[in-house]
Write a protein that holds these residues in place. Sequence first.
Motif, mmCIF file in Angstrom:
data_model
loop_
_atom_site.group_PDB
_atom_site.id
_atom_site.type_symbol
_atom_site.label_atom_id
_atom_site.label_comp_id
_atom_site.label_asym_id
_atom_site.label_seq_id
_atom_site.Cartn_x
_atom_site.Cartn_y
_atom_site.Cartn_z
ATOM 1 N N MET A 1 0.846 -1.187 0.000
ATOM 2 C CA MET A 1 0.000 0.000 0.000
ATOM 3 C C MET A 1 0.883 1.239 0.000
ATOM 4 O O MET A 1 1.829 1.338 0.757
ATOM 5 N N LYS A 2 0.556 2.156 -0.891
ATOM 6 C CA LYS A 2 1.285 3.419 -0.941
ATOM 7 C C LYS A 2 0.613 4.430 -0.013
ATOM 8 O O LYS A 2 -0.588 4.385 0.199
ATOM 9 N N ILE A 3 1.419 5.339 0.515
ATOM 10 C CA ILE A 3 0.881 6.422 1.340
ATOM 11 C C ILE A 3 1.265 7.725 0.659
ATOM 12 O O ILE A 3 2.447 8.006 0.461
ATOM 13 N N LYS A 4 0.250 8.484 0.237
ATOM 14 C CA LYS A 4 0.491 9.675 -0.578
ATOM 15 C C LYS A 4 -0.198 10.877 0.038
ATOM 16 O O LYS A 4 -1.154 10.743 0.784
ATOM 17 N N ASN A 5 0.288 12.070 -0.342
ATOM 18 C CA ASN A 5 -0.385 13.296 0.070
ATOM 19 C C ASN A 5 -1.629 13.557 -0.755
ATOM 20 O O ASN A 5 -2.628 14.041 -0.249
ATOM 21 N N SER A 6 -1.552 13.243 -2.050
ATOM 22 C CA SER A 6 -2.675 13.507 -2.939
ATOM 23 C C SER A 6 -3.036 12.214 -3.652
ATOM 24 O O SER A 6 -2.195 11.586 -4.287
ATOM 25 N N LEU A 7 -4.319 11.829 -3.553
ATOM 26 C CA LEU A 7 -4.745 10.577 -4.169
ATOM 27 C C LEU A 7 -5.385 10.785 -5.525
ATOM 28 O O LEU A 7 -5.720 9.821 -6.194
ATOM 29 N N LYS A 8 -5.547 12.025 -5.942
ATOM 30 C CA LYS A 8 -6.250 12.276 -7.193
ATOM 31 C C LYS A 8 -5.487 11.690 -8.380
ATOM 32 O O LYS A 8 -6.071 11.121 -9.297
ATOM 33 N N SER A 9 -4.167 11.764 -8.359
ATOM 34 C CA SER A 9 -3.389 11.213 -9.459
ATOM 35 C C SER A 9 -3.462 9.692 -9.488
ATOM 36 O O SER A 9 -3.456 9.080 -10.552
ATOM 37 N N LEU A 10 -3.553 9.063 -8.311
ATOM 38 C CA LEU A 10 -3.637 7.608 -8.282
ATOM 39 C C LEU A 10 -5.006 7.120 -8.718
ATOM 40 O O LEU A 10 -5.131 6.034 -9.268
ATOM 41 N N LYS A 11 -6.022 7.927 -8.482
ATOM 42 C CA LYS A 11 -7.370 7.514 -8.863
ATOM 43 C C LYS A 11 -7.513 7.393 -10.374
ATOM 44 O O LYS A 11 -8.220 6.518 -10.875
ATOM 45 N N THR A 12 -6.796 8.224 -11.118
ATOM 46 C CA THR A 12 -6.948 8.223 -12.573
ATOM 47 C C THR A 12 -6.131 7.122 -13.248
ATOM 48 O O THR A 12 -6.238 6.952 -14.455
ATOM 49 N N ARG A 13 -5.352 6.372 -12.501
ATOM 50 C CA ARG A 13 -4.493 5.380 -13.145
ATOM 51 C C ARG A 13 -5.256 4.150 -13.629
ATOM 52 O O ARG A 13 -4.818 3.467 -14.546
ATOM 53 N N ASP A 14 -6.398 3.865 -12.998
ATOM 54 C CA ASP A 14 -7.183 2.704 -13.412
ATOM 55 C C ASP A 14 -8.647 3.055 -13.254
ATOM 56 O O ASP A 14 -9.013 3.736 -12.301
ATOM 57 N N ARG A 15 -9.483 2.588 -14.169
ATOM 58 C CA ARG A 15 -10.869 3.048 -14.124
ATOM 59 C C ARG A 15 -11.695 2.363 -13.051
ATOM 60 O O ARG A 15 -12.809 2.776 -12.771
ATOM 61 N N ASN A 16 -11.155 1.310 -12.423
ATOM 62 C CA ASN A 16 -11.873 0.658 -11.333
ATOM 63 C C ASN A 16 -11.507 1.210 -9.966
ATOM 64 O O ASN A 16 -12.006 0.719 -8.957
#
Length: 41
Positions: A1-16
């Motif tokens: 599991m990654k821990i990030k400050n901003s999750l918006k960029s990770l959300k767009t990596r996969d459509r699920n």
Amino acid sequence: MKIKNSLKSLKTRDRNNRIVRRKGRVYVINKQNPRYKARQG
């Protein structure tokens, strides 16, 4: 599991990807491809 400050960029990596709030923390989860897991903080 990654821990990030901003999750918006990770959300767009996969459509699920889904952004979920649990116990005051924000998570990105993906049922089809569980390697896209992240937590904010």
